[in-house]
Design a protein around this motif. Structure first.
Motif, PDB file in Angstrom:
ATOM      1  N   VAL A 132       0.846  -1.185   0.000  1.00 55.42           N
ATOM      2  CA  VAL A 132       0.000   0.000   0.000  1.00 55.42           C
ATOM      3  C   VAL A 132       0.887   1.241   0.000  1.00 55.42           C
ATOM      4  O   VAL A 132       1.921   1.272   0.675  1.00 55.42           O
ATOM      5  N   THR A 133       0.475   2.273  -0.745  1.00 52.03           N
ATOM      6  CA  THR A 133       1.253   3.513  -0.756  1.00 52.03           C
ATOM      7  C   THR A 133       1.330   4.074   0.664  1.00 52.03           C
ATOM      8  O   THR A 133       0.426   3.872   1.478  1.00 52.03           O
ATOM      9  N   ASN A 134       2.392   4.785   0.940  1.00 46.22           N
ATOM     10  CA  ASN A 134       2.587   5.337   2.290  1.00 46.22           C
ATOM     11  C   ASN A 134       1.425   6.221   2.722  1.00 46.22           C
ATOM     12  O   ASN A 134       1.052   6.240   3.888  1.00 46.22           O
ATOM     13  N   LYS A 135       0.847   6.955   1.776  1.00 46.95           N
ATOM     14  CA  LYS A 135      -0.261   7.856   2.090  1.00 46.95           C
ATOM     15  C   LYS A 135      -1.481   7.081   2.596  1.00 46.95           C
ATOM     16  O   LYS A 135      -2.162   7.518   3.520  1.00 46.95           O
ATOM     17  N   LEU A 136      -1.743   5.919   2.005  1.00 42.76           N
ATOM     18  CA  LEU A 136      -2.921   5.133   2.376  1.00 42.76           C
ATOM     19  C   LEU A 136      -2.648   4.101   3.461  1.00 42.76           C
ATOM     20  O   LEU A 136      -3.569   3.644   4.122  1.00 42.76           O
ATOM     21  N   TYR A 137      -1.390   3.732   3.654  1.00 40.85           N
ATOM     22  CA  TYR A 137      -1.028   2.681   4.604  1.00 40.85           C
ATOM     23  C   TYR A 137      -1.496   2.990   6.034  1.00 40.85           C
ATOM     24  O   TYR A 137      -2.092   2.154   6.699  1.00 40.85           O
ATOM     25  N   ARG A 138      -1.249   4.189   6.525  1.00 37.77           N
ATOM     26  CA  ARG A 138      -1.573   4.556   7.911  1.00 37.77           C
ATOM     27  C   ARG A 138      -3.045   4.937   8.103  1.00 37.77           C
ATOM     28  O   ARG A 138      -3.521   5.017   9.227  1.00 37.77           O
ATOM     29  N   LEU A 139      -3.764   5.140   7.027  1.00 40.27           N
ATOM     30  CA  LEU A 139      -5.150   5.586   7.078  1.00 40.27           C
ATOM     31  C   LEU A 139      -6.044   4.516   7.719  1.00 40.27           C
ATOM     32  O   LEU A 139      -6.239   3.450   7.155  1.00 40.27           O
ATOM     33  N   GLY A 140      -6.559   4.801   8.909  1.00 41.33           N
ATOM     34  CA  GLY A 140      -7.480   3.884   9.573  1.00 41.33           C
ATOM     35  C   GLY A 140      -6.836   2.767  10.365  1.00 41.33           C
ATOM     36  O   GLY A 140      -7.508   1.811  10.757  1.00 41.33           O
ATOM     37  N   VAL A 141      -5.544   2.858  10.635  1.00 44.17           N
ATOM     38  CA  VAL A 141      -4.870   1.804  11.408  1.00 44.17           C
ATOM     39  C   VAL A 141      -5.249   1.928  12.878  1.00 44.17           C
ATOM     40  O   VAL A 141      -5.207   3.007  13.460  1.00 44.17           O
ATOM     41  N   SER A 142      -5.631   0.799  13.465  1.00 44.00           N
ATOM     42  CA  SER A 142      -5.941   0.740  14.901  1.00 44.00           C
ATOM     43  C   SER A 142      -5.100  -0.356  15.532  1.00 44.00           C
ATOM     44  O   SER A 142      -4.799  -1.362  14.890  1.00 44.00           O
ATOM     45  N   LYS A 143      -4.751  -0.148  16.781  1.00 45.04           N
ATOM     46  CA  LYS A 143      -4.060  -1.194  17.533  1.00 45.04           C
ATOM     47  C   LYS A 143      -5.079  -1.738  18.520  1.00 45.04           C
ATOM     48  O   LYS A 143      -5.605  -0.998  19.355  1.00 45.04           O
ATOM     49  N   ILE A 144      -5.405  -3.026  18.393  1.00 50.82           N
ATOM     50  CA  ILE A 144      -6.395  -3.631  19.277  1.00 50.82           C
ATOM     51  C   ILE A 144      -5.807  -4.855  19.965  1.00 50.82           C
ATOM     52  O   ILE A 144      -4.803  -5.415  19.509  1.00 50.82           O
ATOM     53  N   THR A 145      -6.431  -5.245  21.048  1.00 47.71           N
ATOM     54  CA  THR A 145      -6.068  -6.484  21.722  1.00 47.71           C
ATOM     55  C   THR A 145      -7.023  -7.561  21.233  1.00 47.71           C
ATOM     56  O   THR A 145      -8.238  -7.436  21.376  1.00 47.71           O
ATOM     57  N   TYR A 146      -6.471  -8.581  20.625  1.00 53.79           N
ATOM     58  CA  TYR A 146      -7.246  -9.678  20.067  1.00 53.79           C
ATOM     59  C   TYR A 146      -6.739 -10.964  20.703  1.00 53.79           C
ATOM     60  O   TYR A 146      -5.570 -11.307  20.554  1.00 53.79           O
ATOM     61  N   HIS A 147      -7.582 -11.638  21.435  1.00 51.46           N
ATOM     62  CA  HIS A 147      -7.200 -12.870  22.152  1.00 51.46           C
ATOM     63  C   HIS A 147      -5.934 -12.684  22.986  1.00 51.46           C
ATOM     64  O   HIS A 147      -5.004 -13.487  22.917  1.00 51.46           O
TER      65      HIS A 147
END
Length: 180
Positions: A96-111
């Motif tokens: 993914v292009t750098n401009k779109l890569y960070r768009l909407g990234v979340s850090k979640i706890t999964y299991h």
């Protein structure tokens, strides 16, 4: 939990202590330099630990959010366009292009472990953009589950994300298939 060799060394464990833990079945070697404290480990966690900048997307993210029932392999991750290719048959890497890569990234706890994953709004855009590349049944399962939670989506955030993509069909598809 999965540990990299470097993390174990930072916890002041020597090579001898690590080998002893493996011998005593208190630590299990998955691959060279990667260990788990249980025999049964999550491959999702392995990816998250081994590739800390990889963002889960498409079918894998939909499974994590409960939008589909079956976990599909290979696991789908997004990385920056100039990142090194990941040589793993269990991973489908999307550059993914750098401009779109960070768009909407979340850090979640999964299991009980942390993963990077696109939020629901960004995931919806990725799903709609990749409609033709996805299995028909999987796509429709995801979209029908999005319809059920459409009132929970942040419409302003969704519209802001859509503005970054140069395809007007994204908004049309989302409005037609999910929001109406």
């Amino acid at each position: 939990m999965i540990y990299l060799y470097t993390n174990l060394r930072k916890k002041n464990l020597s090579d001898y202590q690590i080998k002893k833990l493996v011998k005593d079945n208190k630590l299990f070697m998955i691959k060279k330099g990667i260990y788990s404290d249980t025999k049964d480990y999550s491959y999702l966690e392995l990816i998250a630990v081994k590739h800390p900048n990889a963002v889960f997307t498409l079918e894998t993210a939909a499974y994590c959010y409960g939008l589909i029932k079956k976990n599909h392999t290979p696991y789908v991750i997004a990385t920056k366009q100039k990142d090194r290719k990941i040589d793993d048959e269990n991973i489908k890497q999307i550059f993914v292009t750098n401009k779109l890569y960070r768009l909407g990234v979340s850090k979640i706890t999964y299991h009980n472990y942390n993963i990077l994953i696109y939020d629901l709004e960004r995931l919806l855009i990725d799903v709609v953009r990749n409609k033709v590349n996805m299995d028909y049944e999987v796509y429709h399962e995801i979209i029908s589950n999005y319809k059920k939670i459409s009132k929970l989506l942040n419409k302003n955030k969704l519209n802001n994300y859509i503005a970054y993509f140069k395809d007007s069909r994204i908004s049309d598809r989302i409005n037609k298939e999910v929001l109406n």
